[in-house]
Each structure stands twice: as C-alpha cells, then as structure tokens.
Design a protein around this motif. Structure first.
Motif, mmCIF file in Angstrom:
data_model
loop_
_atom_site.group_PDB
_atom_site.id
_atom_site.type_symbol
_atom_site.label_atom_id
_atom_site.label_comp_id
_atom_site.label_asym_id
_atom_site.label_seq_id
_atom_site.Cartn_x
_atom_site.Cartn_y
_atom_site.Cartn_z
ATOM 1 N N MET A 1 16.120 -39.586 -0.149
ATOM 2 C CA MET A 1 15.276 -38.993 -1.168
ATOM 3 C C MET A 1 16.065 -38.687 -2.443
ATOM 4 S SD MET A 1 12.215 -38.080 -1.579
ATOM 5 C CE MET A 1 11.179 -37.049 -2.502
ATOM 6 N N GLU A 2 17.278 -38.184 -2.228
ATOM 7 C CA GLU A 2 18.116 -37.868 -3.386
ATOM 8 C C GLU A 2 18.516 -39.138 -4.130
ATOM 9 O OE1 GLU A 2 21.401 -35.583 -2.025
ATOM 10 O OE2 GLU A 2 20.153 -33.891 -1.423
ATOM 11 N N ASP A 3 18.712 -40.203 -3.402
ATOM 12 C CA ASP A 3 19.071 -41.471 -4.031
ATOM 13 C C ASP A 3 17.942 -41.970 -4.921
ATOM 14 O OD1 ASP A 3 21.483 -41.404 -2.737
ATOM 15 O OD2 ASP A 3 20.810 -42.686 -1.076
ATOM 16 N N ILE A 4 16.728 -41.829 -4.439
ATOM 17 C CA ILE A 4 15.564 -42.279 -5.217
ATOM 18 C C ILE A 4 15.419 -41.439 -6.481
ATOM 19 C CG2 ILE A 4 13.057 -42.508 -5.211
ATOM 20 C CD1 ILE A 4 13.263 -43.153 -2.215
ATOM 21 N N ALA A 6 17.801 -39.874 -8.060
ATOM 22 C CA ALA A 6 18.914 -40.225 -8.940
ATOM 23 C C ALA A 6 18.629 -41.539 -9.669
ATOM 24 C CB ALA A 6 20.200 -40.312 -8.141
ATOM 25 N N ILE A 7 18.099 -42.508 -8.949
ATOM 26 C CA ILE A 7 17.776 -43.796 -9.570
ATOM 27 C C ILE A 7 16.658 -43.635 -10.583
ATOM 28 C CG2 ILE A 7 16.829 -46.093 -9.118
ATOM 29 C CD1 ILE A 7 18.370 -46.047 -6.462
ATOM 30 N N LEU A 14 17.733 -42.079 -19.121
ATOM 31 C CA LEU A 14 18.686 -42.767 -19.993
ATOM 32 C C LEU A 14 17.992 -43.574 -21.090
ATOM 33 C CD1 LEU A 14 21.678 -43.212 -20.534
ATOM 34 C CD2 LEU A 14 21.572 -45.189 -19.014
ATOM 35 N N PRO A 15 17.004 -44.412 -20.777
ATOM 36 C CA PRO A 15 16.307 -45.118 -21.868
ATOM 37 C C PRO A 15 15.568 -44.155 -22.808
ATOM 38 C CG PRO A 15 15.878 -46.202 -19.791
ATOM 39 C CD PRO A 15 16.602 -44.929 -19.469
#
Length: 99
Positions: A1-4, A6-7, A14-15
């Motif tokens: 869940m944390e990976d998702i 973060a992505i 960022l954009p």
C-alpha cells in the motif's frame, strides 16, 4: 500500500510542481500593455532629447571651431542603426495591434 502511495505521489506531485513553476515563469516574464506604453513614451522622449543634443552640439560647433563632439564626428548612420531597428519593431507591433 505504501508503495502505491509513493508511486502516485511521485507520478502526480512531481509533474504538478513542475507545471506550476513553468506557469509562474511564463506569466512573470511578460510585460503588461501599460509597461509597453510607458516604454514607448520613454523611447519617444529619449529620441527627442537626442535630437536636441544634436542641435545644441551643432550650434556650439558652428560657433567654436575647436569643439568636436564625438557624436558629430562619428558616422551618424552607424550610431542610429539601433534606433532604426527599434522603430521598425515598434511599427510592426502597432500593425499587429491594429489587426
């Protein structure tokens, strides 16, 4: 869940930050129509003052043979080339504004 998360944060944040500052940069780089009018007025004033200085220097040079200002001795065509280019740009800008 944390990976998702973060992505997603990386892919969205960022954009958004990049486009936000690009937009700020583009709007800050432009001048307003009031600024353009002020610049044109200042240009016309500088042009009139330059013509007056030429006249005064010619009068002084005609009265005093030893007086040789650099403005009258040098090639006036080369001296006024940048002014002519600026006048052409102003004329083109006025033509575009009329359209």
């Amino acid at each position: 869940m944390e990976d998702i998360l973060a992505i997603l944060a990386f892919a969205i944040a960022l954009p958004w930050i990049i486009f936000h500052y690009i937009t700020k940069w583009k709007t800050a780089a432009s001048i307003t129509t009031d600024d353009e009018m002020l610049l044109e007025e200042l240009y016309n004033l500088a042009k009139r003052l330059d013509e007056r200085m030429d006249t005064v220097e010619r009068l002084v040079a005609s009265d005093n043979a030893d007086f040789r200002p650099a403005r009258l001795v040098s090639n006036l065509e080369a001296d006024n080339q940048q002014l002519r280019e600026l006048e052409n740009l102003i004329a083109e800008k006025k033509k575009e504004a009329r359209r």
